[in-house]
Every structure is written in structure tokens, then in C-alpha cells.
Design an enzyme around this catalytic site. Structure first.
Site, PDB file in Angstrom:
ATOM      1  N   GLY A  70       0.743  -1.055  -0.078  1.00  0.00           N
ATOM      2  CA  GLY A  70      -0.063   0.024  -0.083  1.00  0.00           C
ATOM      3  C   GLY A  70       0.771   1.259  -0.080  1.00  0.00           C
ATOM      4  N   GLY A  72       0.719   5.524   1.338  1.00  0.00           N
ATOM      5  CA  GLY A  72      -0.250   6.526   2.083  1.00  0.00           C
ATOM      6  C   GLY A  72       0.363   7.938   1.563  1.00  0.00           C
ATOM      7  N   ALA A  73      -0.089   8.976   2.559  1.00  0.00           N
ATOM      8  CA  ALA A  73       0.593  10.296   2.048  1.00  0.00           C
ATOM      9  C   ALA A  73       2.033  10.113   2.102  1.00  0.00           C
ATOM     10  CB  ALA A  73      -0.263  11.227   3.138  1.00  0.00           C
ATOM     11  N   VAL A  76       5.394   4.404   0.999  1.00  0.00           N
ATOM     12  CA  VAL A  76       5.065   3.040   0.691  1.00  0.00           C
ATOM     13  C   VAL A  76       5.203   2.066   1.920  1.00  0.00           C
ATOM     14  CG1 VAL A  76       5.641   3.724  -1.545  1.00  0.00           C
ATOM     15  CG2 VAL A  76       7.296   2.448  -0.225  1.00  0.00           C
ATOM     16  N   VAL A  77       4.530   1.115   1.592  1.00  0.00           N
ATOM     17  CA  VAL A  77       4.577  -0.042   2.501  1.00  0.00           C
ATOM     18  C   VAL A  77       5.072  -1.263   1.777  1.00  0.00           C
ATOM     19  CG1 VAL A  77       3.393  -1.355   4.232  1.00  0.00           C
ATOM     20  CG2 VAL A  77       2.684   1.048   4.144  1.00  0.00           C
ATOM     21  N   LYS A  92       7.353  -0.170   6.536  1.00  0.00           N
ATOM     22  CA  LYS A  92       6.804   1.137   6.300  1.00  0.00           C
ATOM     23  C   LYS A  92       7.976   2.201   6.022  1.00  0.00           C
ATOM     24  CE  LYS A  92       3.138   4.223   7.302  1.00  0.00           C
ATOM     25  NZ  LYS A  92       1.939   4.322   7.791  1.00  0.00           N
ATOM     26  N   ASP A 188      -5.770   9.281  14.323  1.00  0.00           N
ATOM     27  CA  ASP A 188      -5.853   8.774  12.896  1.00  0.00           C
ATOM     28  C   ASP A 188      -6.518   7.678  12.594  1.00  0.00           C
ATOM     29  OD1 ASP A 188      -5.587   9.688  10.377  1.00  0.00           O
ATOM     30  OD2 ASP A 188      -3.809   9.061   9.636  1.00  0.00           O
TER      31      ASP A 188
END
Ligand code: ATP
Ligand code: MG
Length: 337
Positions: A70, A72-73, A76-77, A92, A188
Site C-alpha cells: 500500500g 499513504g501520504a 510506501v509499505v 513502512k 488518525d
């Protein structure tokens, strides 16, 4: 593209700026045990540091550059594996441009590792900071079914049946209760930050990471209609509190129940403001079980003083009565994953 299975490339890693759990390895059984929490991880393959204390370092992790779990802002993961034990991890990469902020992040990771020990929080194995580049690598417990956003996608528009949702909700609330009891805020909570695995475990992730607290106010000018789980009080610019996390859980439960985000038409900040601060709070319709409807309403209560806390919600009938166990949840997940 780097070769598959390459090591985490961290030859410039700052040795003062890496943190990890301290593990004890039992040579007889080949089991890794996290000393502080007693977490045990069994292994099949080659542990060579018999009986010695063992701290993770970047060379201990093989990264699979082809895997893309995945993004995110902040980065990457990717999937990786702890070489000596065969334990899969999610690595991550968090981009933090400012050195002071990177150090702050590492400090937070130290705190998070110390707070580790709840089955409903994703385990942190280690964090490494590069001296020269603006990244921090974090090695996390690998969750093989991804996030609850992935679960929602897999269900293709239908909601999670309330029976299974009761277990998922219990696990979310249990993880949050652990954080709140340690006086930590999540800040979050959203479907992407709640992960699940084939054994039926549901775990919160991305807790405690430095968040841009000016984000809310900045959003007023740059709003692009992004789905948000923020609470009314945050929308008003007030401080984040334990209750703000509860509101976000309420939003996630609503979305999982119905298969859709509660506010259909947020296209600008004023519209979101109207939904959060003016209109009646989102409520599930009476075709859902009354315990679920009530539970969600207790979370989605605008008045912070009247919003329920984790302790109250963990004793609520929705998560205490007629709740399947993790094996039943796992069996249901296996029917479509
Ligand atoms: P944000 O940038 O706000 O954090 P995000 O949560 O979507 O957004 P990431 O935290 O980078 O972004 O995570 C991206 C995705 O990677 C997650 O939604 C999830 O699908 C996957 N992922 C993250 N951590 C793990 C993990 N430990 N195991 C398996 N998959 C993971
Ligand atoms: Mg995340």
C-alpha cells in the site's frame, strides 16, 4: 529495479538512531520471545544467535521490492522478512524532511515499543533512521488481509453483517482502550489504519505517529472533498482528545455497517462543517440491530461531555452479547478472501 529479496539498504543508518524490541531466543524450541511483553514468535528456520539477546538491525530484514502492500501520504509499505526467524514484516517508509521531526518520530517509536503488548495493536519490531536521506523505516507486524478499507472493497458495497461486526468492533475498542489507558491518543482512526489477518485478529496501526496538528485548519483552505473521520470539535479547531478517537470509531462502524461513508456529498470544507457541526449526527436506521444502532450513536455524539468512553463501550451489549469469537470471524473472512 533492485533485485527481489534485497536487504533494506541502510548502510548509512545512524546507529544511535535506531530502535527495536529486545528479543530472547530459545535455542531448544527456536522461539523468539520479546523480553518485555513476553510475546513469543515461533519459527521454522535458522536462528543462529543461540540464547543471546538479539536486536533487529536493518541487515536482519530482507525486503521484497516487488511487493507493494500500500501507499499513504508519507510513503510506501512493502513486505519483508526477518532473516533469522522467517517472521514476515511490513516495512513502512515514512518520509520526514526535517531532521528534528525525524528524531521526534524515532522517540515516539521508542515510546510505542515500550507500550507494546496489546493483541489489538499492530506490533512494532523496529525503526531505523537514515543519516543522509529523509526517511525513517519502520518494521511492523505483517497483517495478511490488509486494512478494513480492503475489507470494504472486497465486500463490494454490502456492509459487514452485524454479527461479525460486533467482534471487529470489540477488537477495535480493545486496542483503543489500551492506548487511552496509557494516556496515548490515536489521532488518525480510519479504515486504512485498522488492519486484519486470516486468524481473525483486528489491530490498530499508525498510532502515536507525529501528525501535523495544523492539518485541520490548513484544510479549510485546501479542502478537496477527501473522506474524513475527524470529529466535530476538531473541525472547530479545538484540541484533539480521547473522545475525538471515539467519534472516528463511530464513523468507521457506520461505514462498515452500511458499506458507505456516512456523508454522501462532502465536496467542500463548508459542507463537511455543516454535516459535522450543524446537521443531526449520522444515525444507523432501525433495520440494524438496536444494540448496534445505540453503540454507534454513543460514539457519534457531538457533545464531547456526553460521548461514551472506551471503558463504557467495552461493556456495551453490542460487544458483549452474542459475539462470535476470532475463529468464527476468521472462518467468515475465509469465505471471500
Ligand atoms: P496515511 O498516509 O494517512 O497513513 P494510509 O493509512 O492509507 O494513509 P499507510 O499507513 O502508508 O497509508 O498504509 C498504506 C496501506 O498499506 C494500508 O492501508 C494497508 O493496506 C497497508 N499496510 C500498512 N501497514 C500494514 C501491515 N502492517 N501489514 C499489512 N499491510 C499494511
Ligand atoms: Mg496508515
Amino acid at each position: 529495479m533492485p533485485p527481489r529479496g534485497m536487504m533494506l539498504e541502510m548502510d548509512d543508518v545512524d546507529s544511535d538512531n535506531s530502535v527495536s524490541m529486545t528479543w530472547e531466543i530459545d535455542p531448544a524450541s527456536g522461539t523468539m520471545r520479546h523480553k518485555k511483553t513476553g510475546t513469543k514468535v515461533s519459527t521454522d528456520s535458522g536462528i543462529t544467535y543461540e540464547g543471546q539477546e538479539y536486536r533487529l538491525s536493518p541487515e536482519d530484514i530482507d525486503l521484497d521490492f516487488d511487493s507493494h502492500l500500500g501507499a499513504g501520504a508519507c510513503g510506501v509499505v512493502m513486505k519483508g522478512v526477518i532473516k533469522h526467524s522467517g517472521i514476515p514484516v511490513a516495512v513502512k517508509t515514512v518520509k520526514v524532511d526535517d531532521k528534528a521531526k525525524r528524531e521526534q518520530l524515532l522517540n515516539e517509536i521508542r515510546g510505542l515499543i515500550a507500550a507494546d503488548g496489546c493483541i489489538n495493536l499492530v506490533h512494532w519490531y523496529a525503526g531505523f533512521m537514515s543519516k543522509s536521506t529523509s526517511v525513517v523505516h519502520v518494521a511492523l507486524e505483517f497483517m495478511d488481509l490488509g486494512s478494513l478499507a480492503d475489507l470494504k472493497k472486497r465486500l463490494g458495497g454490502s456492509g459487514v453483517p452485524p454479527f461479525y461486526l460486533s467482534n471487529i468492533t470489540y477488537q477495535i475498542m480493545n486496542g483503543l482502550d489500551y492506548l487511552h489507558k496509557k494516556k496515548m491518543l490515536h489521532r488518525d482512526i480510519k479504515p486504512e489504519n485498522i488492519l486484519h489477518n486470516r486468524s481473525g485478529f483486528v489491530k490498530l496501526t499508525d498510532f502515536g505517529i507525529a501528525k501535523d496538528l495544523d492539518k485541520t485548519l490548513a484544510m479549510a483552505g485546501t479542502f478537496v472533498g477527501t473522506v474524513t473521520y475527524m470529529s466535530p470539535e476538531r473541525c472547530l479547531g479545538q484540541d484533539y482528545s480521547f473522545a475525538s478517537d471515539i467519534w472516528s470509531v463511530g464513523m468507521v462502524i457506520y461505514e462498515l455497517s452500511t458499506g458507505r461513508y456516512p456523508f454522501a456529498d462532502i465536496g467542500s470544507f463548508p459542507v463537511l462543517f455543516d454535516h459535522l457541526c450543524e446537521k443531526p449526527e449520522p444515525r444507523l436506521t432501525p433495520d440494524f440491530p438496536p444494540e448496534l444502532v445505540e453503540f454507534d450513536a454513543l460514539c457519534l455524539t457531538r457533545d464531547v461531555a456526553r460521548r461514551a468512553d472506551t471503558e463504557y463501550l467495552l461493556a456495551h451489549p453490542f460487544v458483549t452479547q452474542n459475539v462470535p469469537d476470532v475463529d468464527q470471524l476468521a472462518a467468515w473472512l475465509a469465505t471471500f478472501c
